[in-house]
Design a protein around this motif. Structure first.
Motif, PDB file in Angstrom:
ATOM      1  N   MET A 172       0.848  -1.193   0.000  1.00 37.69           N
ATOM      2  CA  MET A 172       0.000   0.000   0.000  1.00 37.69           C
ATOM      3  C   MET A 172       0.883   1.243   0.000  1.00 37.69           C
ATOM      4  N   SER A 173       0.252   2.385  -0.148  1.00 36.82           N
ATOM      5  CA  SER A 173       1.007   3.637  -0.081  1.00 36.82           C
ATOM      6  C   SER A 173       1.401   3.903   1.371  1.00 36.82           C
ATOM      7  N   SER A 174       2.479   4.617   1.565  1.00 42.78           N
ATOM      8  CA  SER A 174       2.998   4.856   2.912  1.00 42.78           C
ATOM      9  C   SER A 174       2.066   5.710   3.763  1.00 42.78           C
ATOM     10  N   ASP A 175       1.132   6.436   3.124  1.00 39.27           N
ATOM     11  CA  ASP A 175       0.205   7.252   3.902  1.00 39.27           C
ATOM     12  C   ASP A 175      -1.173   6.601   4.052  1.00 39.27           C
ATOM     13  N   HIS A 176      -1.284   5.335   3.689  1.00 39.88           N
ATOM     14  CA  HIS A 176      -2.555   4.625   3.854  1.00 39.88           C
ATOM     15  C   HIS A 176      -2.845   4.459   5.338  1.00 39.88           C
ATOM     16  N   ASN A 177      -4.121   4.446   5.708  1.00 41.61           N
ATOM     17  CA  ASN A 177      -4.469   4.350   7.129  1.00 41.61           C
ATOM     18  C   ASN A 177      -4.056   3.026   7.759  1.00 41.61           C
TER      19      ASN A 177
END
Length: 297
Positions: A172-177
């Motif tokens: 996932m993206s590093s800023d995903h919850n």
């Protein structure tokens, strides 16, 4: 005039003596003399000048010596080339692969080991989706495939051999919850837009398993054909993806990997080939890989 005549004549021409030539050929001298006379009769003239102590060559004999040496050399070269081809030491092996084969190191391990053992065999590697690999092997444009075994029903004309199995991780993206979590459960994936691999066929085993585990909460948002595309889309925040654990070795800016606590969703790698393979080089590759390859888990 056959190869035996040339071999006999060449021995006499090189030794310049019937006795020594006969000993070298492991035949009796009278038989050798008869063979040379028969050769001279067939060609229509003398090849040797016989004296009490040694043998000299006529002009025709000198010509035949050079031609015979060249012919026998070529015959030996041909024999060795054919024998090497039969043993699979030469020829071509065309290999298709999916991302798992590279990220796990299995493809490089097998190709490197085979190349060291059979350095004159040609190896061609091509990245292809699993379904395309199956079709290419059946049509004869590919010889061996490394792919996940998505399909519950196997083609009877192909051989399927497991060569690796791993757990899955969530990318996932590093800023995903969910990035703040060290590990994830299946329940945490509910309603999350999933990026799945394209399979161009019936539902894959992973699709079926996720459907059973998540039911109506399963949200397949994208179908992507390559691992790099999956990483790019996950990093862009368009969804999350379940990928084989070896893929976590790939460092991509803005992308993180999290362990998935779901051992039942393991990923596998299968080597696929034809059941009745006619190529000696391909058979050599398969046999060498079976003997020296290590199951990766």
């Amino acid at each position: 005039m056959d190869l035996r005549h040339l071999k006999y004549f060449l021995a006499v021409a090189e030794e310049r003596h019937f006795g020594r030539a006969a000993e070298r050929l492991n035949i009796v001298q009278p038989a050798l003399s008869m063979q040379i006379k028969a050769l001279e009769a067939e060609l229509g003239g003398p090849l040797l000048i016989r004296t009490s102590r040694r043998v000299e060559l006529t002009e025709a004999g000198k010509l035949l010596q050079a031609e015979a040496a060249r012919t026998l050399e070529q015959v030996e070269h041909t024999r060795l080339a054919v024998e090497r081809s039969i043993r699979g030491e030469t020829g071509r092996v065309r290999i298709g692969f999916a991302g798992n084969a590279v990220f796990s190191g299995r493809l490089m391990q097998d190709v490197r080991s085979f190349h060291q053992a059979f350095p004159d065999a040609e190896i061609i590697c091509q990245e292809l989706a699993p379904q395309l690999q199956n079709e290419a092997i059946q049509s004869g444009t590919l010889d061996v495939g490394y792919m996940p075994d998505y399909y519950p029903v196997h083609d009877s004309a192909l051989a399927y051999e497991p060569v690796g199995e791993w757990g899955r991780v969530v990318v996932m993206s590093s800023d995903h919850n969910l990035a703040a979590k060290e590990s994830l459960t299946i329940g945490m994936l509910a309603y999350e837009p999933l990026i799945m691999y394209s399979i161009n066929d019936e539902d894959s085993q992973l699709d079926s398993q996720l459907s059973q585990l998540l039911g109506d909460k399963l949200n397949i948002a994208w179908r992507i054909s390559s691992s790099l595309s999956v990483l790019a889309m996950a990093g862009a925040g368009l969804g999350i993806a379940l990928v084989p654990a070896p893929l976590a070795k790939v460092a991509v800016p803005g992308v993180v990997y999290r362990v998935l606590d779901a051992p039942e969703l393991s990923a596998n790698l299968t080597m696929v080939s034809r059941q009745n393979e006619p190529s000696a080089a391909v058979l050599a590759y398969l046999n060498h890989t079976r003997k020296h390859g290590l199951f990766t888990g």
